[in-house]
Structure formats: C-alpha cells, structure tokens
Design an enzyme around this catalytic site. Structure first.
Site, short mmCIF file in Angstrom:
data_model
loop_
_atom_site.label_atom_id
_atom_site.label_comp_id
_atom_site.label_asym_id
_atom_site.label_seq_id
_atom_site.Cartn_x
_atom_site.Cartn_y
_atom_site.Cartn_z
N CYS A 179 0.83 -1.20 0.00
CA CYS A 179 0.00 0.00 0.00
C CYS A 179 0.87 1.26 0.00
CB CYS A 179 -0.98 -0.02 1.17
SG CYS A 179 -2.36 1.11 0.89
N HIS A 202 -3.57 -5.39 0.22
CA HIS A 202 -3.04 -5.71 1.56
C HIS A 202 -2.98 -7.22 1.78
CE1 HIS A 202 -2.72 -1.77 3.60
NE2 HIS A 202 -3.65 -1.40 2.73
N GLU A 229 -1.24 -8.82 3.84
CA GLU A 229 -1.12 -9.16 5.28
C GLU A 229 -2.49 -9.30 5.92
OE1 GLU A 229 -1.04 -6.18 4.21
OE2 GLU A 229 -1.81 -4.78 5.69
#
Ligand code: MN
Length: 253
Positions: free
Chosen positions: A124, A227, A229
């Site tokens: 990001c 994202h 994660e």
C-alpha cells in the site's frame, strides 16, 4: 509459545517491518506517541516462517543503516500518504495525512536495503513510496485520475476480496500460482500516475490501475497496492507472497 515450538528447527530470517506513530486521541495520555505496526504484518511474517521485527521511525542516518544491517528482508508497511514534494507536486485538496519524517525514514530504509540486495516487499503506502523512490508519481486522490475508477476504498472487512486484478505472465506474482486473474482487497485512495524507473507492472485492475510491480533487475523487490497481510489467513496469493518473500530472505543467499 511460538519460539518454544520453533526453536532449534532452523534459523528464521529477520524481517524488519517499517513502523509508524500512533497518537493517543483519549485515555489517560492524550497526545501520547506510540511506535507501532499493525499486528497482521507480524502474524503474516510468522506464518511464512520469518522472525518479525518492528522498525520504529528514527531520524539518525547512521542508526537507520545499523538497523538495516541486522535485517534479512524489509517490509514497507501501509499508512500515510507520501509527501507530494517527493514527486514534484504541490498538495491538492484531497491529499490525506502525511508524515514527512516517516517518508525520509522509509526512503533511507529502501536505499540501505537495496545497497545490501535484501528482499523488499512494499504494501500500500510501501508500494507507493517504492514507486516515488524510483522516480514515479501518484494521483493524490482517485478522483484526480482522468476517468472514473473502480471502488478502491472498500468500506469494511479487511480480508474481503473485492476487485479483480490481471497478473502479468512470468512475473513473480504470476509464477506463485500460475493464474492470470486474482481477486484482492482494496484500501487505497491514491493510485500510480507514472511508474518509477526500472519498475515493471505485474498486476493491473480492469480500470487500468496498477496494483503490483516488481523491479526488473533487483533480486526480489515487489510492491503491492492491496493488503496481503490482511488476507494471509485465507487468500492463497497473499500467503504465497509472504512465503516467497521470507524464503528469499534466508541467510546465505
Ligand atoms: Mn485497488
């Protein structure tokens, strides 16, 4: 618990995660500054077999170099908008919060990490500052692009896959699953305007927005606008991104 289970199995690469500052809005210490990263980065690194280390924002260049010297891999985490002067623009109305000290810290992390050839994963904001580091630029807000774009700021549920991306064949991301289309989450109000030098786009949304790139010659450098994660528990591509990153971060490379 985790260390007890894993101790002695193998040496896990040290993965630095670039930090940020959280300023208390209430409680007993209003205005108090805390160094932090989102826990999902930590958990994703552990799941992939790495040892996560939080890198607090610091300004001393020698100290930053020392910190990077201890790492086997670097994650540039999400957060603030990049200061516009770094890509030659004045701030416009819809620019979000910036944190210039963090920009300088991240730029030095990139410089020192690249000098050591260790793997770099930008997520990001991390993707955006990698682009700016390489001379690229950003639209300060989605609405400043020359056409209407997809909904890139999904309202809720961090792990929810919303828009699709096309993966470019033979890229690092494509080779992880050997699939051309993957659905990802989306929490960004800025997009790439011009791609930086030596960067090659590897995932593109149907509106043309660049969602991932890699470096054409660096050993392992990947930027993703989404994202992974937040999705690493149930999204195969996200899991494989961290696995590939941590595997390439192993000592003795
Ligand atoms: Mn998106």
């Amino acid at each position: 618990m985790i260390f007890q289970r894993r101790r002695g199995v193998r040496i896990m690469p040290i993965i630095g995660i670039s930090g940020s500052i959280l300023i208390d809005q209430g409680g007993i210490f209003p205005g108090y500054r805390r160094a932090y990263v989102n826990d999902d980065y930590v958990q994703a690194v552990i799941q992939a077999g790495g040892t996560p280390v939080i890198l607090p924002v610091i300004g001393d260049l020698d100290l930053i170099r020392e910190v990077v010297a201890t790492l086997d891999g670097l994650i540039l985490s999400g957060g603030h908008d990049v200061t516009t002067q770094l890509y030659g623009e004045e701030p416009r109305q819809k620019l979000g919060d910036t944190y210039p000290e963090r920009d300088l810290f991240d730029m030095k992390l990139i410089e020192f990490a690249m000098a050591r050839n260790i793997p770099i994963l930008g997520i990001c904001r991390g993707f955006q500052i990698l682009n700016v580091y390489h001379g690229g630029s950003l639209y300060q807000d989605l609405s400043y692009a020359d056409k209407e774009l997809l909904k890139h700021v999904q309202g809720t549920r961090p792990e929810l896959e919303t828009h699709e991306v096309d993966l470019v064949e033979d890229s690092i991301l494509f080779n992880l699953l050997n699939e051309k289309k993957v659905r990802v989450n989306s929490f960004h109000h800025q997009v790439v305007k011009s791609l930086g030098n030596s960067l090659v786009k590897t995932a593109v949304a149907s509106d043309g927005v660049i969602e991932a790139f890699e470096h054409q010659s660096y050993p392992w450098l990947v930027g993703v606008q989404f994202h992974p994660e937040m999705m690493h528990r149930g999204h195969l591509l996200s899991k494989e991104i961290f696995k590939s990153f941590v595997t390439h971060s192993h000592k003795g490379k």
